[in-house]
Design an enzyme around this catalytic site. Sequence first.
Site, mmCIF file in Angstrom:
data_model
loop_
_atom_site.group_PDB
_atom_site.id
_atom_site.type_symbol
_atom_site.label_atom_id
_atom_site.label_comp_id
_atom_site.label_asym_id
_atom_site.label_seq_id
_atom_site.Cartn_x
_atom_site.Cartn_y
_atom_site.Cartn_z
ATOM 1 N N GLN A 156 -5.319 7.887 -5.280
ATOM 2 C CA GLN A 156 -6.771 8.116 -5.281
ATOM 3 C C GLN A 156 -6.946 9.045 -6.486
ATOM 4 O O GLN A 156 -6.592 10.227 -6.418
ATOM 5 C CB GLN A 156 -7.196 8.770 -3.958
ATOM 6 C CG GLN A 156 -8.703 8.848 -3.722
ATOM 7 C CD GLN A 156 -9.468 9.608 -4.802
ATOM 8 O OE1 GLN A 156 -9.971 9.023 -5.775
ATOM 9 N NE2 GLN A 156 -9.545 10.908 -4.650
ATOM 10 N N SER A 157 -7.479 8.528 -7.589
ATOM 11 C CA SER A 157 -7.341 9.241 -8.861
ATOM 12 C C SER A 157 -8.610 9.958 -9.321
ATOM 13 O O SER A 157 -8.616 10.590 -10.372
ATOM 14 C CB SER A 157 -6.896 8.259 -9.951
ATOM 15 O OG SER A 157 -7.931 7.325 -10.187
ATOM 16 N N GLU A 185 -4.297 18.218 -13.996
ATOM 17 C CA GLU A 185 -5.102 18.866 -12.943
ATOM 18 C C GLU A 185 -4.254 19.840 -12.123
ATOM 19 O O GLU A 185 -4.788 20.689 -11.424
ATOM 20 C CB GLU A 185 -5.728 17.816 -12.028
ATOM 21 C CG GLU A 185 -6.945 17.143 -12.614
ATOM 22 C CD GLU A 185 -8.111 18.104 -12.826
ATOM 23 O OE1 GLU A 185 -8.614 18.656 -11.857
ATOM 24 O OE2 GLU A 185 -8.512 18.293 -13.980
ATOM 25 N N ASP A 194 0.854 -1.182 0.000
ATOM 26 C CA ASP A 194 0.000 0.000 0.000
ATOM 27 C C ASP A 194 0.894 1.238 0.000
ATOM 28 O O ASP A 194 1.884 1.292 0.746
ATOM 29 C CB ASP A 194 -0.875 -0.030 1.260
ATOM 30 C CG ASP A 194 -2.003 0.967 1.195
ATOM 31 O OD1 ASP A 194 -3.164 0.549 1.313
ATOM 32 O OD2 ASP A 194 -1.717 2.177 1.034
ATOM 33 N N LYS A 246 -1.353 16.268 -6.248
ATOM 34 C CA LYS A 246 -0.494 15.970 -7.405
ATOM 35 C C LYS A 246 0.656 16.978 -7.513
ATOM 36 O O LYS A 246 1.760 16.623 -7.929
ATOM 37 C CB LYS A 246 -1.317 15.951 -8.701
ATOM 38 C CG LYS A 246 -2.088 14.647 -8.909
ATOM 39 C CD LYS A 246 -1.152 13.492 -9.265
ATOM 40 C CE LYS A 246 -1.912 12.180 -9.439
ATOM 41 N NZ LYS A 246 -1.018 11.009 -9.609
ATOM 42 N N TYR A 283 -7.304 16.884 -4.938
ATOM 43 C CA TYR A 283 -6.548 15.981 -5.812
ATOM 44 C C TYR A 283 -5.430 16.745 -6.527
ATOM 45 O O TYR A 283 -4.271 16.312 -6.554
ATOM 46 C CB TYR A 283 -7.491 15.343 -6.845
ATOM 47 C CG TYR A 283 -6.769 14.580 -7.931
ATOM 48 C CD1 TYR A 283 -6.380 13.264 -7.749
ATOM 49 C CD2 TYR A 283 -6.455 15.202 -9.149
ATOM 50 C CE1 TYR A 283 -5.698 12.577 -8.738
ATOM 51 C CE2 TYR A 283 -5.765 14.516 -10.143
ATOM 52 C CZ TYR A 283 -5.393 13.209 -9.937
ATOM 53 O OH TYR A 283 -4.702 12.542 -10.919
ATOM 54 N N SER A 327 -0.136 15.218 -13.264
ATOM 55 C CA SER A 327 -1.428 15.395 -13.925
ATOM 56 C C SER A 327 -1.673 16.820 -14.396
ATOM 57 O O SER A 327 -1.246 17.789 -13.756
ATOM 58 C CB SER A 327 -2.524 15.009 -12.924
ATOM 59 O OG SER A 327 -3.763 15.542 -13.310
#
Length: 345
Positions: free
Chosen positions: A81-82, A125, A56, A151, A147, A123
């Site tokens: 956690q995408s 994002e 994990d 990132k 998120y 990402s």
Amino acid sequence: MKRALITGITGQDGSYLAEFLLDKGYRVYGLRRRTSTPNYINIEPVLDKVEIIDGDLSDLSSLIRAMQISDPDEVYNLGAQSYVETSWPQPLLTSELTAIGVTNMLEAVRLIKPSARFYQASSSEMFGKVLETPQKETTPFYPRSPYGVAKVYGHWMTVNYRESFNLFACSGILFNHESPRRGFEFVTRKVTNAVARIKLGMQTELRMGNLDARRDWGFAGDYVEAMWLMLQQEKADDYVIATGETHSVRELLEVAFSYVGLDYRDYVVNDERFHRPAEVDLLLGNPEKAVKQLGWERKIGFEQLIQMMVDSDLRLNQALSDSHLKQQDYDLPNPLVAASWSEVV
Ligand code: GDR
């Protein structure tokens, strides 16, 4: 024989990357997070060819163990956690996996095998409320969700481990990339699956959020090649991977519905639940650096991608309907679902 460790191997990108590396003759190891109902559906076709290691991203000792077992030449950190929307109701879990998880993985590499090459799944994002269009490697970040913030942290940690410890660590700033293996909650797959079900008489409406959001959508199969190319260079660096085209969610609906001869306006219903507390209105990437330095190019265009996904969802839903399975059965480790899945994808 080269060896690779992939976190997030059961996800869309992990499964395409595993196939890509197996084709290149790699020995592939994948980190798997324990869940009460394991979901191997994406890697079903290659499950007997990859080595799964339990671990994990929030547990450094499990990552150290994974590094010791796999002894990799290359590490691809795709686990996270995408789902952007989940990052508002679960900001701490998102930070734990999507942000701190990167440091855990970097530490495991530094401690166990600092010569291993490291890829971080950054990402688009991170650009969020964009400060420049199109976005490129030097565009400043302005994340718009927990998120996106997580990132940005992972991205800068990767850059800092490269500069502080001389790790060969690359960050791929990937714009949205989709495929028939995309999770059902993401907008492209939500739409293509609904189109297939409406066409087959299994669903009558589609509840959607903001149709004006614009994204730069490419094919995941093309994008995993870019990840690998980054790790084959002489020098570690960061690259934007994108198509250089942007389309609205509305255009996505038009392409998907018209492909099966339907008009999206007859089926789409606005639903507040799918609007986000803060939106990323426009993403458009400039992949010039990757094209020039990596020799990377995308092979599949937007319409072709969406049509491929609709075709796949038509076959999948037809198979499920023939076998009387329900949509929620997709997530179960049901051999029938797995069989229909590997036939269609
Ligand atoms: P995104 O992907 O947030 O860009 O992140 P997603 O497909 O979830 O959303 C794209 C855009 O569509 C709008 N939208 C809807 N989205 C969903 N999921 N469901 C809806 O009903 C809906 N209606 C409109 C959204 O508001 C948004 O603007 C993806 C993820 O894969 C990230 O992990 C990755 O980092 C980035 O792409 C690049």
